[in-house]
Design a protein around this motif. Structure first.
Motif, short mmCIF file in Angstrom:
data_model
loop_
_atom_site.label_atom_id
_atom_site.label_comp_id
_atom_site.label_asym_id
_atom_site.label_seq_id
_atom_site.Cartn_x
_atom_site.Cartn_y
_atom_site.Cartn_z
N PRO A 170 16.57 21.44 -24.22
CA PRO A 170 17.45 20.89 -25.17
C PRO A 170 17.19 20.81 -26.81
N CYS A 171 15.85 20.81 -26.93
CA CYS A 171 15.42 20.85 -28.47
C CYS A 171 13.93 21.50 -28.44
N ASP A 172 14.01 21.64 -29.76
CA ASP A 172 12.69 22.33 -30.06
C ASP A 172 11.77 21.41 -30.97
N VAL A 173 10.55 21.48 -30.71
CA VAL A 173 9.49 20.68 -31.81
C VAL A 173 9.01 21.33 -32.76
N ILE A 174 8.98 20.81 -34.01
CA ILE A 174 8.86 21.50 -35.15
C ILE A 174 7.78 20.49 -35.98
N PRO A 175 7.01 21.40 -36.58
CA PRO A 175 5.97 20.41 -37.77
C PRO A 175 6.61 20.68 -38.86
N GLY A 176 6.19 19.76 -39.83
CA GLY A 176 6.84 19.75 -41.29
C GLY A 176 5.99 18.81 -42.11
N ILE A 219 10.19 22.68 -43.46
CA ILE A 219 9.59 22.88 -42.31
C ILE A 219 9.20 24.70 -42.08
N SER A 220 9.39 25.00 -43.30
CA SER A 220 9.04 26.51 -43.32
C SER A 220 9.11 26.93 -44.92
N GLU A 221 8.19 27.94 -45.18
CA GLU A 221 8.25 28.43 -46.50
C GLU A 221 9.77 28.63 -47.53
N GLY A 228 3.64 14.47 -48.67
CA GLY A 228 2.25 15.07 -48.38
C GLY A 228 1.96 14.89 -46.83
N LYS A 229 2.66 13.91 -46.54
CA LYS A 229 2.27 13.48 -45.09
C LYS A 229 2.87 14.45 -43.94
N LYS A 230 2.02 15.06 -42.79
CA LYS A 230 2.72 16.07 -41.94
C LYS A 230 3.25 15.14 -40.71
N VAL A 231 4.53 15.82 -40.50
CA VAL A 231 5.49 14.89 -39.44
C VAL A 231 5.80 16.03 -38.28
N GLY A 257 21.04 23.79 -31.38
CA GLY A 257 22.34 24.29 -31.74
C GLY A 257 22.88 23.33 -33.20
N GLY A 258 22.06 22.54 -33.49
CA GLY A 258 22.50 21.38 -34.62
C GLY A 258 21.58 21.70 -35.78
N GLN A 259 21.89 20.85 -36.74
CA GLN A 259 21.02 20.73 -38.06
C GLN A 259 20.49 19.40 -37.99
N GLN A 260 20.60 18.71 -36.89
CA GLN A 260 19.77 17.25 -36.82
C GLN A 260 18.26 17.58 -36.62
N TYR A 261 17.64 16.50 -37.13
CA TYR A 261 16.11 16.40 -36.62
C TYR A 261 15.81 15.07 -36.70
N VAL A 262 14.99 14.81 -35.73
CA VAL A 262 14.50 13.33 -35.59
C VAL A 262 12.93 13.38 -35.65
N VAL A 263 12.54 12.47 -36.78
CA VAL A 263 10.83 12.37 -36.95
C VAL A 263 10.36 11.55 -35.90
N ILE A 264 9.43 12.17 -35.01
CA ILE A 264 8.91 11.37 -33.81
C ILE A 264 7.39 10.83 -34.05
#
Length: 104
Positions: free
Chosen positions: A23-29, A41-43, A84-87, A94-101
């Motif tokens: 149901p979701c993807d884990v992404i570093p930023g 989250i990318s270049e 500068g903090k990594k999150v 399917g959405g454009q919502q992201y939750v910082v965990i």
């Protein structure tokens, strides 16, 4: 024709099962701005405040604590995410919502 419909139904069921299992993807930023919050989250992709959900524990917030011998006190808990903090983010499928965990 019945075979084609049956195959299409099987395809639809398989796609729904795959989506339900992931149901979701884990992404570093990386935080590029604190106020307003922006996270890269990318270049080429930077998330803006309307796309980012931040839980209270990762923001500055007040907590009421009961200290023995003193009583109830309100304290300011510092948790603001700094530039500068990594999150670590969860992206809603399917959405454009992201939750910082979390941060590191």
């Amino acid at each position: 024709m019945a075979d084609v419909e049956w195959i299409d139904n099987i395809k639809r069921i398989v796609i729904q099962a795959v989506e339900a299992g992931d149901p979701c993807d884990v992404i570093p930023g990386t935080v590029v701005s604190e106020s307003p919050i922006e996270i890269r989250i990318s270049e080429k992709i930077v998330l803006f405040p309307s796309q980012i959900l931040i839980p209270d524990q990762l923001k500055d917030h007040n907590r009421i604590m009961n200290i023995p011998g003193v009583g109830e006190v309100t304290v300011l808990v510092k948790g603001e995410i700094k530039t500068g903090k990594k999150v670590l983010l969860l992206q809603k499928r399917g959405g454009q919502q992201y939750v910082v965990i979390g941060t590191w």
